[in-house]
Design an enzyme around this catalytic site. Structure first.
Site, PDB file in Angstrom:
ATOM      1  N   ARG A 102       3.238 -23.491  -5.478  1.00 26.06           N
ATOM      2  CA  ARG A 102       2.652 -24.455  -6.780  1.00 26.06           C
ATOM      3  C   ARG A 102       1.317 -24.327  -6.853  1.00 26.06           C
ATOM      4  NH1 ARG A 102      -1.064 -27.924  -7.187  1.00 26.06           N
ATOM      5  NH2 ARG A 102      -0.865 -28.644  -5.196  1.00 26.06           N
ATOM      6  N   ASP A 103       0.517 -24.576  -5.907  1.00 23.45           N
ATOM      7  CA  ASP A 103      -1.095 -24.546  -6.239  1.00 23.45           C
ATOM      8  C   ASP A 103      -1.631 -23.034  -6.321  1.00 23.45           C
ATOM      9  OD1 ASP A 103      -3.613 -25.394  -6.241  1.00 23.45           O
ATOM     10  OD2 ASP A 103      -3.584 -26.409  -4.356  1.00 23.45           O
TER      11      ASP A 103
ATOM     12  N   HIS B 135      -5.126 -31.961   2.095  1.00 21.21           N
ATOM     13  CA  HIS B 135      -5.086 -30.641   1.336  1.00 21.21           C
ATOM     14  C   HIS B 135      -6.471 -30.056   1.035  1.00 21.21           C
ATOM     15  CE1 HIS B 135      -3.356 -28.521  -2.161  1.00 21.21           C
ATOM     16  NE2 HIS B 135      -4.358 -28.513  -2.743  1.00 21.21           N
TER      17      HIS B 135
ATOM     18  N   HIS C 153      -9.127 -26.887   0.416  1.00 23.52           N
ATOM     19  CA  HIS C 153      -9.464 -25.695  -0.064  1.00 23.52           C
ATOM     20  C   HIS C 153     -10.655 -24.926   0.371  1.00 23.52           C
ATOM     21  CE1 HIS C 153      -7.327 -25.595  -4.175  1.00 23.52           C
ATOM     22  NE2 HIS C 153      -6.924 -26.465  -3.659  1.00 23.52           N
TER      23      HIS C 153
ATOM     24  N   CYS D 239      -7.456 -24.398  -9.048  1.00 27.39           N
ATOM     25  CA  CYS D 239      -7.220 -25.564 -10.066  1.00 27.39           C
ATOM     26  C   CYS D 239      -7.462 -25.098 -11.634  1.00 27.39           C
ATOM     27  CB  CYS D 239      -7.768 -27.016  -9.750  1.00 27.39           C
ATOM     28  SG  CYS D 239      -7.085 -28.306 -10.880  1.00 27.39           S
TER      29      CYS D 239
ATOM     30  N   ASN E 161      -6.708 -22.152  -1.365  1.00 28.76           N
ATOM     31  CA  ASN E 161      -6.391 -22.947  -0.600  1.00 28.76           C
ATOM     32  C   ASN E 161      -6.786 -22.436   0.789  1.00 28.76           C
ATOM     33  OD1 ASN E 161      -4.644 -25.349  -1.635  1.00 28.76           O
ATOM     34  ND2 ASN E 161      -3.997 -23.705  -2.823  1.00 28.76           N
TER      35      ASN E 161
HETATM   36 ZN    ZN Z   1      -5.087 -27.698  -4.507  1.00 27.94          ZN
END
Ligand code: ZN
Length: 318
Positions: A15-16, A212, A214, A245, A254
């Site tokens: 996803r990210d 979460h 990065h 993002c 990440n």
């Molecule tokens: Zn992220």
């Protein structure tokens, strides 16, 4: 927390990681990646995003990917939802965990979903209503994700009180779990500890809280260690450190899954992940994103001589 695991790592690369990649990652390769990583012992994978496909064409195959992902045994599958419409799609697909993401930064949230954070919580309340109207057994768990909680490329520093306020609003609206995100890699370990403690004090003691992180400025693992010190045992990470993002210029990477799993295992904390099998999964990313430089110190250097991962040590009494 699953038995035999001390720290839960969730793979968010599909996803990210992929949402910031223009190259379409083939559906079969996404499925291959999911299956290989689940087989390596990763306990949870965020499989896709229900952001409209016209905004993020990478996720046009969301339903095909999810159909295969949900058939994998022993790995929890989640998906990101940006709004009520996303929730409807997620529920229809039968995803057991839906992550509703809102930015603490007003400007970032406006850019992202064209709403102020408080308006997003109102939308989230409608998501909760929708979930509760579903028959029992078809109600996904709802996680509230607080993005840009440690800083924002558009607004700069973020007031921790705004993080706490948004966390409280989500709890009141009925979230089941929460994560706080350093979306653009602004956090430092001292800040991680102070903000996380404030959020832990503000939410119910039995509500799962994840971080979460990065690695934009190289502090990803230091921040993870700081999170461990204040009692956090759930973290997002991404194979080869893909990620970023699209709405936060300069955001990249990440925290790297392989390095995070190595650090935790070396610290005596069981992740349930087989490091060798995990490193092999990189080949799938390498083949399908040949122009992308893959991050990862553990994959480069290998294990230190005599290294014994915590997951392979004789189990201590539970
Ligand atoms: Zn992220």
């Amino acid at each position: 927390m699953r038995q035999g695991i001390d720290v839960e790592l969730r793979e968010v690369g599909l996803r990210d990681g992929l949402q910031n990649v223009d190259t379409f990652f083939p559906t079969v390769a996404k499925i291959e990646w999911l299956k290989a990583e689940a087989a390596a012992g990763v306990p949870e994978i965020e499989a896709c995003s229900f952001v409209p496909p016209k905004l993020l064409p990478q996720f046009t195959d969301c339903l095909e990917v999810l159909a295969e992902a949900l058939a994998i045994e022993g790995c929890e599958i989640s998906a990101l939802i940006p709004n009520l419409k996303g929730a409807e799609r997620g529920i229809a697909a039968g995803v057991p965990v839906l992550n509703y993401v809102t930015s603490v930064s007003e400007t970032h949230n406006m850019n992202n979903v064209r709403r102020a954070p408080a308006e997003s919580v109102e939308d989230f309340a409608r998501v909760v209503e929708l979930v509760q109207s579903q028959p029992e057994g078809k109600r996904p768990r709802l996680a509230a994700g607080l993005a840009t909680a440690f800083g924002c490329t558009l607004e700069g520093p973020i007031d921790p009180k705004a993080v706490v306020k948004l966390a409280e609003l989500f709890v009141a609206a009925g979230c089941d779990e929460m994560s706080i995100a350093d979306t653009v890699g602004y956090a430092n370990p001292a800040q991680i500890k102070s903000v996380t403690k404030m959020v832990l004090d503000a939410i119910p003691s039995d509500m799962p809280l994840a971080l979460h992180l990065h690695d934009t400025r190289g502090l990803g693992l230091a921040n993870m260690a700081a999170g461990l010190e204040v009692g956090i045992t759930r973290f997002d990470a991404c194979l080869a450190g893909l990620g970023g993002c699209p709405w936060a210029p300069g955001a990249s990477g990440n925290v790297i899954m392989e390095d995070a799993a190595f650090m935790l295992e070396a610290m005596g904390l069981r992740t349930g992940i087989d490091l060798d099998a995990l490193v092999k999964v990189r080949e799938i990313v390498e083949i399908n994103l040949p122009d992308k430089a893959l991050g990862g110190a553990f994959a480069q250097a290998g294990a230190p001589k005599g290294f014994r991962p915590a997951s392979q040590l004789p189990a201590a009494a539970e």
